[in-house]
Design an enzyme around this catalytic site. Structure first.
Site, PDB file in Angstrom:
ATOM      1  N   GLY A   1      45.316 -54.441  41.224  1.00 27.75           N
ATOM      2  CA  GLY A   1      46.535 -54.594  40.432  1.00 27.75           C
ATOM      3  C   GLY A   1      47.114 -55.995  40.472  1.00 27.75           C
TER       4      GLY A   1
ATOM      5  N   GLY B   1      46.251 -60.481  41.052  1.00 29.19           N
ATOM      6  CA  GLY B   1      45.380 -61.645  41.247  1.00 29.19           C
ATOM      7  C   GLY B   1      43.924 -61.479  40.859  1.00 29.19           C
ATOM      8  CG  LEU B   2      41.279 -63.744  43.207  1.00 26.84           C
ATOM      9  CD1 LEU B   2      40.235 -64.305  44.167  1.00 26.84           C
ATOM     10  CD2 LEU B   2      41.487 -64.703  42.062  1.00 26.84           C
TER      11      LEU B   2
ATOM     12  NE  ARG C   1      49.253 -52.415  51.022  1.00 19.93           N
ATOM     13  CZ  ARG C   1      49.678 -53.511  51.645  1.00 19.93           C
ATOM     14  NH1 ARG C   1      50.072 -53.443  52.902  1.00 19.93           N
ATOM     15  NH2 ARG C   1      49.719 -54.662  51.020  1.00 19.93           N
TER      16      ARG C   1
ATOM     17  CB  SER D   1      52.229 -60.524  67.249  1.00 15.52           C
ATOM     18  OG  SER D   1      51.933 -59.858  66.047  1.00 15.52           O
TER      19      SER D   1
ATOM     20  CE1 TYR E   1      39.103 -66.820  55.632  1.00 21.36           C
ATOM     21  CE2 TYR E   1      40.573 -68.705  55.384  1.00 21.36           C
ATOM     22  CZ  TYR E   1      40.344 -67.337  55.308  1.00 21.36           C
ATOM     23  OH  TYR E   1      41.354 -66.505  54.926  1.00 21.36           O
TER      24      TYR E   1
END
Ligand code: HXC
Ligand code: NAP
Length: 294
Positions: free
Chosen positions: A34, A36-37, A57, A122, A164
């Site tokens: 839904g 961007g790419l 989601r 974290s 990366y």
């Protein structure tokens, strides 16, 4: 003087190297389709005749995906799904099968990412990104693979990665490790499931800016105002270029390509200088003060 002209622009939106109707009758399941790419990839499949299932989601993202496909006159089903949850994935595939039949293509596009120095990250931040990007990709692949193996039908998976995976990703330790896992998993699943008729490939985008990018990713991009001059191609990627690559990889013309990861980045991930520029710490690049415990 030799002019720096960069790589040429691609054909316009709506053009295709594949014949019209290549995906007529096929169902394509796109996670995160839904925005961007993922949305651009879903649109290219729809243009070629596929019925598209978009799973993610957020209702506003699902609505945007639905609008994008319907705007092309395509068939679309949107389903709420968190790819960290195997039951949620199974329910999404059930819904897809009930509406259009078992998807023959799965595009694992959904991922999570934000820039953060490793020492500030974290445990839950690490866990969240790995859970969505790596675990979610496996859970969706597993659901797709099992459904095809059970009835002996062909399928094709595309795992959207990042370069990366090979180089490491300073400032993105969680995402880079997860994408390296995705690349490796692509190679394993291609071998395990090839005999059952399932292709598994990777697709690595270079820099493809778009309006749906999260604030975290945008904030990283604004560190350089002009992206084009930072690319060997002297331009960033155009969204349709990624859609064309995905639709090719799962097309009848790529049936012997499996376990491969295709990089679509205008050579942006290659080393491009004779000597390296001075090192700037990730804290400094992000404008963060000295590290403090707590
Ligand atoms: C540090 C952060 C953080 C940030 C979140 N966290 N954002 N830590 N810096 N900017 C931490 C939170 O504090 C929390 O840890 C943990 O991450 C989980 O955060 P939640 O908000 O509870 O998670 P959730 O609601 O599940 O949302 C997941 C998300 C979110 C990843 C944080 O950004 C998201 O939904 N992203 C989906 C879209 C996305 O990321 N797209 C980017 C793909 S682009 P604590 O310890 O506080 O509980 C891409 C490009 C690759 O991958 C190549 C780029 C060069
Ligand atoms: P994006 O717009 O932020 O898309 C991420 C998508 O993933 C969203 O649609 C999101 O939908 C979905 N998603 C996230 N968590 C999910 C979860 N738990 N369950 C289901 N769906 C979830 O980012 P993008 O730029 O289009 O990136 C798409 C892919 O390309 C990613 O794999 C990314 O790593 C890769 N990539 C992008 C670039 C680039 O330049 N844009 C570069 C390299 C790699 P919801 O929020 O609705 O769940």
């Amino acid at each position: 003087m030799t002019e720096l002209i960069g790589l040429p622009e691609p054909p316009t939106v709506g053009a295709s190297a594949l014949p019209a109707g290549t995906y007529d009758g096929a169902t394509v399941f796109v996670t995160g389709g839904g925005t961007g790419l993922g949305k651009a990839i879903a649109q290219e499949y729809a243009r070629l005749g596929a019925a598209v299932v978009i799973a993610s989601r957020k209702p506003d993202h699902l609505a945007a995906g639905q609008e994008a496909i319907e705007g092309l006159g395509g068939k679309v089903l949107v389903v709420g799904c968190d790819i960290r949850d195997p039951d949620s994935i199974a329910a999404a595939f059930d819904a897809a099968e009930a509406r259009f039949g078992l998807p023959s293509v799965l595009v694992n596009n959904a991922a999570a990412n934000f820039p953060v120095p490793a020492e500030d990250m974290s445990p839950n931040a690490w866990r969240t990104v790995v859970d969505i990007t790596l675990n979610g990709t496996f859970f969706c692949s597993r659901e797709f693979g099992r459904r095809h193996l059970a009835i002996g039908t062909h399928g094709s998976i595309v795992n959207v990665g990042a370069s990366y995976a090979w180089t490491g990703g300073p400032g993105f330790a969680h995402s880079a490790a997860a994408k390296a896992g995705v690349k490796n998993m692509t190679e394993t699943l291609a071998v395990e499931w090839g005999p059952y008729g399932i292709q598994v490939n990777g697709l690595v985008p270079g820099l493809f800016p778009h309006e749906d990018m999260t604030a975290d990713i945008q904030s990283n991009l604004v560190r350089t105002s002009d992206k084009d001059v930072c690319q060997p191609a002297l331009r960033v990627g155009r969204l349709r270029e990624l859609g064309w690559a995905a639709t090719f990889l799962t097309s009848p013309y790529a049936r012997f390509i499996s376990g491969h990861t295709l990089v679509v980045d205008g050579a942006n991930w290659q080393r491009r200088s004779m000597t390296n520029p001075p090192v700037v710490s990730i804290r400094d690049q992000m404008g963060k003060g000295p590290f403090e415990i707590g």
